[in-house]
Design a protein around this motif. Structure first.
Motif, PDB file in Angstrom:
ATOM      1  N   GLU A 163       0.863  -1.191   0.000  1.00  0.00           N
ATOM      2  CA  GLU A 163       0.000   0.000   0.000  1.00  0.00           C
ATOM      3  C   GLU A 163       0.895   1.236   0.000  1.00  0.00           C
ATOM      4  OE1 GLU A 163      -3.398   1.496   3.118  1.00  0.00           O
ATOM      5  OE2 GLU A 163      -2.451  -0.458   3.397  1.00  0.00           O
ATOM      6  N   ASP A 164       0.666   2.133  -0.930  1.00  0.00           N
ATOM      7  CA  ASP A 164       1.473   3.375  -0.986  1.00  0.00           C
ATOM      8  C   ASP A 164       0.969   4.350   0.078  1.00  0.00           C
ATOM      9  OD1 ASP A 164       2.681   5.763  -1.514  1.00  0.00           O
ATOM     10  OD2 ASP A 164       2.456   5.629  -3.704  1.00  0.00           O
ATOM     11  N   ILE A 165       1.800   4.673   1.079  1.00  0.00           N
ATOM     12  CA  ILE A 165       1.361   5.620   2.129  1.00  0.00           C
ATOM     13  C   ILE A 165       2.223   6.887   2.112  1.00  0.00           C
ATOM     14  CG2 ILE A 165       0.353   3.894   3.685  1.00  0.00           C
ATOM     15  CD1 ILE A 165       3.080   4.243   5.300  1.00  0.00           C
ATOM     16  N   SER A 166       2.807   7.176   0.934  1.00  0.00           N
ATOM     17  CA  SER A 166       3.698   8.349   0.832  1.00  0.00           C
ATOM     18  C   SER A 166       2.983   9.626   1.254  1.00  0.00           C
ATOM     19  CB  SER A 166       4.196   8.521  -0.599  1.00  0.00           C
ATOM     20  OG  SER A 166       4.878   7.377  -0.974  1.00  0.00           O
ATOM     21  N   GLU A 167       1.730   9.761   0.800  1.00  0.00           N
ATOM     22  CA  GLU A 167       0.993  10.985   1.096  1.00  0.00           C
ATOM     23  C   GLU A 167       0.777  11.158   2.594  1.00  0.00           C
ATOM     24  OE1 GLU A 167       0.246  13.946   0.624  1.00  0.00           O
ATOM     25  OE2 GLU A 167       1.283  13.517  -1.251  1.00  0.00           O
ATOM     26  N   GLN A 168       0.334  10.050   3.213  1.00  0.00           N
ATOM     27  CA  GLN A 168       0.083  10.079   4.651  1.00  0.00           C
ATOM     28  C   GLN A 168       1.379  10.403   5.398  1.00  0.00           C
ATOM     29  OE1 GLN A 168      -1.490   6.293   5.892  1.00  0.00           O
ATOM     30  NE2 GLN A 168      -0.760   6.647   7.983  1.00  0.00           N
ATOM     31  N   LYS A 169       2.489   9.779   4.943  1.00  0.00           N
ATOM     32  CA  LYS A 169       3.797  10.025   5.572  1.00  0.00           C
ATOM     33  C   LYS A 169       4.181  11.492   5.445  1.00  0.00           C
ATOM     34  CE  LYS A 169       5.753   6.508   7.438  1.00  0.00           C
ATOM     35  NZ  LYS A 169       6.034   6.604   8.872  1.00  0.00           N
ATOM     36  N   ALA A 170       3.962  12.033   4.233  1.00  0.00           N
ATOM     37  CA  ALA A 170       4.341  13.430   3.992  1.00  0.00           C
ATOM     38  C   ALA A 170       3.499  14.343   4.876  1.00  0.00           C
ATOM     39  CB  ALA A 170       4.144  13.781   2.521  1.00  0.00           C
ATOM     40  N   ALA A 171       2.192  14.005   5.029  1.00  0.00           N
ATOM     41  CA  ALA A 171       1.318  14.836   5.863  1.00  0.00           C
ATOM     42  C   ALA A 171       1.799  14.801   7.310  1.00  0.00           C
ATOM     43  CB  ALA A 171      -0.127  14.350   5.765  1.00  0.00           C
ATOM     44  N   GLU A 172       2.180  13.584   7.763  1.00  0.00           N
ATOM     45  CA  GLU A 172       2.692  13.468   9.145  1.00  0.00           C
ATOM     46  C   GLU A 172       3.960  14.292   9.304  1.00  0.00           C
ATOM     47  OE1 GLU A 172       1.240   8.891   9.729  1.00  0.00           O
ATOM     48  OE2 GLU A 172       3.378   9.344   9.980  1.00  0.00           O
ATOM     49  N   GLU A 173       4.811  14.197   8.279  1.00  0.00           N
ATOM     50  CA  GLU A 173       6.085  14.922   8.321  1.00  0.00           C
ATOM     51  C   GLU A 173       5.835  16.434   8.409  1.00  0.00           C
ATOM     52  OE1 GLU A 173       9.540  14.682   9.164  1.00  0.00           O
ATOM     53  OE2 GLU A 173       9.140  12.816   8.075  1.00  0.00           O
ATOM     54  N   ARG A 174       4.853  16.898   7.614  1.00  0.00           N
ATOM     55  CA  ARG A 174       4.532  18.330   7.629  1.00  0.00           C
ATOM     56  C   ARG A 174       4.013  18.738   9.007  1.00  0.00           C
ATOM     57  NH1 ARG A 174       1.421  17.174   2.825  1.00  0.00           N
ATOM     58  NH2 ARG A 174       2.837  17.306   1.062  1.00  0.00           N
ATOM     59  N   GLN A 175       3.136  17.904   9.589  1.00  0.00           N
ATOM     60  CA  GLN A 175       2.603  18.223  10.914  1.00  0.00           C
ATOM     61  C   GLN A 175       3.722  18.248  11.944  1.00  0.00           C
ATOM     62  OE1 GLN A 175      -0.089  19.525  11.877  1.00  0.00           O
ATOM     63  NE2 GLN A 175      -0.776  19.459   9.768  1.00  0.00           N
ATOM     64  N   ARG A 176       4.608  17.246  11.840  1.00  0.00           N
ATOM     65  CA  ARG A 176       5.727  17.180  12.792  1.00  0.00           C
ATOM     66  C   ARG A 176       6.592  18.427  12.668  1.00  0.00           C
ATOM     67  NH1 ARG A 176       6.233  11.699  12.690  1.00  0.00           N
ATOM     68  NH2 ARG A 176       7.356  11.726  10.718  1.00  0.00           N
ATOM     69  N   PHE A 177       6.847  18.817  11.410  1.00  0.00           N
ATOM     70  CA  PHE A 177       7.686  20.001  11.187  1.00  0.00           C
ATOM     71  C   PHE A 177       7.018  21.257  11.755  1.00  0.00           C
ATOM     72  CE2 PHE A 177       8.002  23.682   8.264  1.00  0.00           C
ATOM     73  CZ  PHE A 177       9.205  24.184   8.765  1.00  0.00           C
ATOM     74  N   LEU A 178       5.710  21.431  11.468  1.00  0.00           N
ATOM     75  CA  LEU A 178       5.017  22.639  11.955  1.00  0.00           C
ATOM     76  C   LEU A 178       5.019  22.676  13.485  1.00  0.00           C
ATOM     77  CD1 LEU A 178       2.002  22.946   9.493  1.00  0.00           C
ATOM     78  CD2 LEU A 178       3.976  24.478   9.681  1.00  0.00           C
ATOM     79  N   ALA A 179       4.828  21.505  14.116  1.00  0.00           N
ATOM     80  CA  ALA A 179       4.828  21.467  15.577  1.00  0.00           C
ATOM     81  C   ALA A 179       6.212  21.841  16.102  1.00  0.00           C
ATOM     82  CB  ALA A 179       4.418  20.083  16.065  1.00  0.00           C
ATOM     83  N   ALA A 180       7.262  21.284  15.442  1.00  0.00           N
ATOM     84  CA  ALA A 180       8.628  21.586  15.895  1.00  0.00           C
ATOM     85  C   ALA A 180       8.936  23.069  15.685  1.00  0.00           C
ATOM     86  CB  ALA A 180       9.632  20.729  15.134  1.00  0.00           C
ATOM     87  N   ALA A 181       8.455  23.604  14.538  1.00  0.00           N
ATOM     88  CA  ALA A 181       8.703  25.027  14.251  1.00  0.00           C
ATOM     89  C   ALA A 181       8.017  25.891  15.313  1.00  0.00           C
ATOM     90  CB  ALA A 181       8.178  25.382  12.863  1.00  0.00           C
TER      91      ALA A 181
END
Ligand code: ADP
Length: 481
Positions: free
Chosen positions: A54-72
């Protein structure tokens, strides 16, 4: 994979699920969830494996973006003075985009912070980012747009962006403004240059979210700085004010004690008349000083409470400045200085007498106080619908960096050790001048003196209703003042 299959064959589990990252043939990374299940035959012997990918690239990218925004956000909130935190946000951003330039302008200072997945490209990014953001055309670029390299429809406005992307070796880029509470503080440029990846709408939304977070952090830092400064100024003011209010009391008390205790309380009547007069005059000066200080404080609270109410009447400003000069001559002589007043004859206008007196008394008293005993010059001139009054001295002058602030409350360009004062006079003066729809400006050089220029519009003298006969005077009347 073989070890997982081995475990399943050994009967440790029926199915196994795990996440892993692969590179596509075009080197674009893809995140997948792989589920492996074993199918057995009727004799419970392993028959075949079923792989579900199952391709979960999109979900991973969304998580990554959320993680980045929280860290920022955590970084931006951890420090109220946000320059260092913005620099680290630019570095952190490389977890979600390939490069990022954050430009922030605070109090007229412009700073840029960059982050790039390849350390080796940081200098190039800093240089090209500065060029891109400094050019006028980027301020016209539409903010909700992603620029792809070599877009066929690229126009003149996007030429700068195209050239930036090309020289960066990038595929796509976007530019987003930093704004909070209706003010623009700077811009963010993000882009991609690896793995055949282009920015998409989700990257743009994330960048806008980031821009809001940075802008609010920058604005909060500004508000925090301002409130700290205001608190500092208020504390300083309270200590100066109590000191200033105390200062006239000591000489006043001395004068009174001398009279009362000189030869015993019963003998006040026997104090020689001239000694009594001198003591009373000196006491009166201290009382005047106290009154002036308290009046200043009262004026400030009145000004802060709401718009000033003026009692306009027809006034001759030439006469008024002469009167003020005459009243202050004694004090000026005591300071060893001199004052000359130059008037063009009567200059009538519609002003509040007490307030206008207050404006020019304050300016002349300051010229005496900071005038180093040198000559002071007051000039009145008419110019179309206004009267211009300048008060010039040849005294200590004002340092260039202090000039913009001297009309603010509690702001002083001298230390309280050298010169007493509350730092309220010029603030009040400017408010009074503005209430008359006028302006006040200052030119000054440290050590060379200062020149304050007040422009007061004469107002509509025809609108004046005569009080007790005709009180209004013709504006253009000439005479000797
Ligand atoms: P204060 O005189 O009580 O300090 P003001 O509001 O009248 O407050 O003036 C603010 C500051 O501006 C002063 O502290 C002084 O540093 C500077 N200033 C005002 N007038 C003059 C002047 N004529 N020459 C030099 N400095 C001046």
């Amino acid at each position: 994979l073989t070890s997982v299959m081995h475990l399943i064959l050994m009967g440790e589990a029926h199915t196994h699920r795990f996440e892993t990252r692969y590179l596509r043939r075009n080197r674009k990374p893809v995140w997948v969830v792989m589920t492996i299940s074993l199918v057995r035959d009727e004799h419970d012997r392993p028959k075949n494996f079923i792989f579900v990918i199952e391709d979960i690239s999109e979900q991973k990218a969304a998580e990554e973006r959320q993680r980045f925004l929280a860290a920022a956000s955590a970084r931006l909130l951890s420090e109220l003075e946000s320059n260092d935190s913005i620099a680290s946000v630019a570095r952190l951003s490389t977890s979600v985009v390939d490069f990022c330039v954050i430009e922030v302008s605070v109090d007229g200072r412009c700073e840029r912070h960059v982050g790039h997945v390849s350390q080796g490209k940081l200098d190039l990014l800093a240089k090209l980012g500065e060029e891109l953001l400094a050019s006028n055309e980027t301020s016209e670029l539409p903010p909700r747009l992603i620029f792809q390299i070599a877009e066929p429809e690229s126009t003149d406005t996007t030429a700068g962006m195209q050239s930036f992307l090309r020289r960066m070796g990038a595929r796509s880029g976007a530019i987003v403004p930093l704004s909070a509470r209706g003010r623009v503080f700077g811009r963010i440029v993000v882009g991609t240059d690896r793995d055949g990846r282009s920015l998409d709408q989700r990257d743009l939304t994330m960048t806008e979210d980031l821009a809001h977070r940075i802008a609010f952090a920058v604005d909060n830092a500004r508000l925090y700085r301002e409130s700290q400064n205001a608190i500092r100024a208020r504390d300083e003011f309270l200590s100066i004010a109590s000191h200033e209010l105390r200062t006239p009391l000591t000489p006043l008390q001395i004068q009174l004690q001398r009279l009362v205790n000189g030869k015993g309380p019963a003998s006040v009547d026997e104090v020689p008349k001239d000694r009594l007069r001198t003591a009373l005059q000196r006491s009166d000066r201290q009382v005047q000083r106290l009154i002036a200080l308290v009046d200043n404080l009262l004026d400030v609270s009145q000004i802060t409470a709401g718009p000033l109410k003026l009692n306009r009447e027809s006034l001759d400003l030439s006469e008024l400045t002469q009167d003020i000069a005459n009243r202050l001559r004694e004090e000026i002589a005591r300071a060893g200085g001199s004052l000359d007043v130059e008037t063009p004859g009567p200059t009538f206008g519609l002003w509040d007498k007490l307030r206008v007196e207050q404006i020019f008394t304050n300016l002349v008293v300051n010229a005496v106080k900071y005038g180093a005993g040198k000559p002071i010059h007051v000039a009145v001139a008419k110019k179309r619908e206004s009267v211009i009054v300048t008060v010039s001295d040849n005294g200590i002058g004002i340092a260039e960096d202090k000039l913009p602030r001297i009309f603010e409350r509690f702001e002083r360009a001298v230390s309280s050790h050298s010169y007493g004062g509350l730092g309220l006079g010029l603030y009040i003066v400017r408010q009074l001048v503005s209430a008359h729809d006028g302006t006040i400006d200052v030119e000054s050089k440290l050590g060379e003196g200062s020149k304050f220029t007040v422009v007061l519009p004469i107002g509509d003298l025809n609108s004046l209703r005569p009080i007790q006969g005709s009180d209004a005077q013709p504006v253009e009347a000439h005479g000797n003042g």
